[in-house]
Every structure is written in C-alpha cells, then in structure tokens.
Scaffold this motif. Structure first.
Motif, short mmCIF file in Angstrom:
data_model
loop_
_atom_site.label_atom_id
_atom_site.label_comp_id
_atom_site.label_asym_id
_atom_site.label_seq_id
_atom_site.Cartn_x
_atom_site.Cartn_y
_atom_site.Cartn_z
N VAL A 1 -8.59 -3.84 0.79
CA VAL A 1 -8.58 -4.55 2.07
C VAL A 1 -8.32 -3.41 3.38
CG1 VAL A 1 -7.48 -6.43 3.40
CG2 VAL A 1 -8.26 -6.67 1.10
N TYR A 2 -7.05 -2.90 3.25
CA TYR A 2 -6.61 -1.75 4.24
C TYR A 2 -7.96 -0.71 4.49
CZ TYR A 2 -4.42 1.69 6.60
OH TYR A 2 -3.88 2.58 7.82
N ARG B 1 -3.03 9.67 3.85
CA ARG B 1 -4.21 10.36 3.23
C ARG B 1 -5.66 9.54 3.93
NH1 ARG B 1 -3.62 13.65 -1.24
NH2 ARG B 1 -5.58 14.40 -1.00
N PHE B 2 -5.57 8.38 3.95
CA PHE B 2 -6.53 7.60 4.65
C PHE B 2 -6.87 8.02 6.28
CE2 PHE B 2 -6.99 3.43 1.96
CZ PHE B 2 -7.35 4.21 0.85
N LEU C 1 -9.61 -0.31 7.88
CA LEU C 1 -9.63 0.98 8.70
C LEU C 1 -11.10 1.37 8.90
CD1 LEU C 1 -7.63 2.89 9.87
CD2 LEU C 1 -7.37 3.92 7.50
N ALA C 2 -11.88 1.16 7.98
CA ALA C 2 -13.31 1.42 8.48
C ALA C 2 -13.84 0.84 9.39
CB ALA C 2 -14.11 1.48 7.15
N ASP C 3 -13.70 -0.39 9.48
CA ASP C 3 -14.26 -1.25 10.70
C ASP C 3 -13.45 -0.62 11.90
OD1 ASP C 3 -15.36 -3.09 8.83
OD2 ASP C 3 -13.94 -4.51 9.07
N VAL D 1 0.89 -1.09 0.14
CA VAL D 1 0.10 -0.12 0.06
C VAL D 1 0.84 1.29 -0.08
CG1 VAL D 1 -1.77 1.46 1.30
CG2 VAL D 1 -1.75 -1.11 1.20
N PRO D 2 0.75 2.03 -0.97
CA PRO D 2 1.67 3.31 -1.01
C PRO D 2 1.50 4.11 0.07
CG PRO D 2 0.37 3.09 -3.06
CD PRO D 2 0.03 1.92 -2.01
#
Length: 108
Positions: free
Chosen positions: A64-65, A18-19, A69-71, A11-12
């Motif tokens: 997936v990440y 930003r997430f 992260l939302a979970d 994952v960059p």
C-alpha cells in the motif's frame, strides 16, 4: 501540490528509507510483487529478501505504501513544468507586497 504519503507504523524503517531512491515504476513493481511474490525485473533484491521473512500483513502495508508513494511521484512529476496563468503560484500563496498596511488596526 501532492502530499507525501505516510507509511503505516509496521513498514520497516529501512524500507521507507530505501523507497526514497526508487522511481514510480519500480515502486509499482514492488507493490505488485508484494501481492504475488513473483519478482519482476524491477524488484530490488533487498525487497525479495525482506519479503521472504515478513508476514502477509506487513507485505500488504508495504505494498500500500509503495503504491501510494508511486502515485505521489507520478502526480509530482506531472505537476513539474505545468503552471497556471500565475506561473504555478496561487494568489493565496503570494506574500502581501504591503505588509503592515493594517498596522493601525492592530497596534493602536
């Protein structure tokens, strides 16, 4: 307390950074977009641009990440304001009010 997910090494870094600024809802939109490549209103432009140059595997691990992260964010927000009968603290987490009471056993 929920544990913050760790992104896959592919994952960059800029996406991970930003997430951090996105809500669970936006992260879910990003995860959906990664699977369909049909942007919704909540998908940031940088994600659309980044995904256009990523391969399927990278988009999948980003999805997936984003989902994990939302979970995490949802569990974290559900935990806010909730507490057990001890005010949200576990008895195991409390400091011993009498530290050193066994001092003779350890320090002779």
């Amino acid at each position: 307390m929920p544990t913050l997910p760790t992104p896959h090494e592919t994952v960059p870094d800029f996406i991970v950074e930003r997430f951090e600024d996105h809500s669970a809802e936006v992260l879910r939109s990003i995860a959906d977009y990664a699977e369909t490549l049909e942007p919704g209103a909540d998908v940031p432009n940088y994600v659309v641009r980044a995904f256009s140059i990523q391969d399927d595997e990278t988009r999948t691990v980003v999805a997936v990440y984003a989902s994990e992260l939302a979970d995490y964010r949802e569990r974290e927000s559900e935990g806010e304001g909730e507490g057990d009968e001890n005010g949200g603290e576990n008895e195991d987490d409390e400091e011993d009010p009498n530290p050193g009471r066994m001092g003779g056993a350890f320090f002779g």
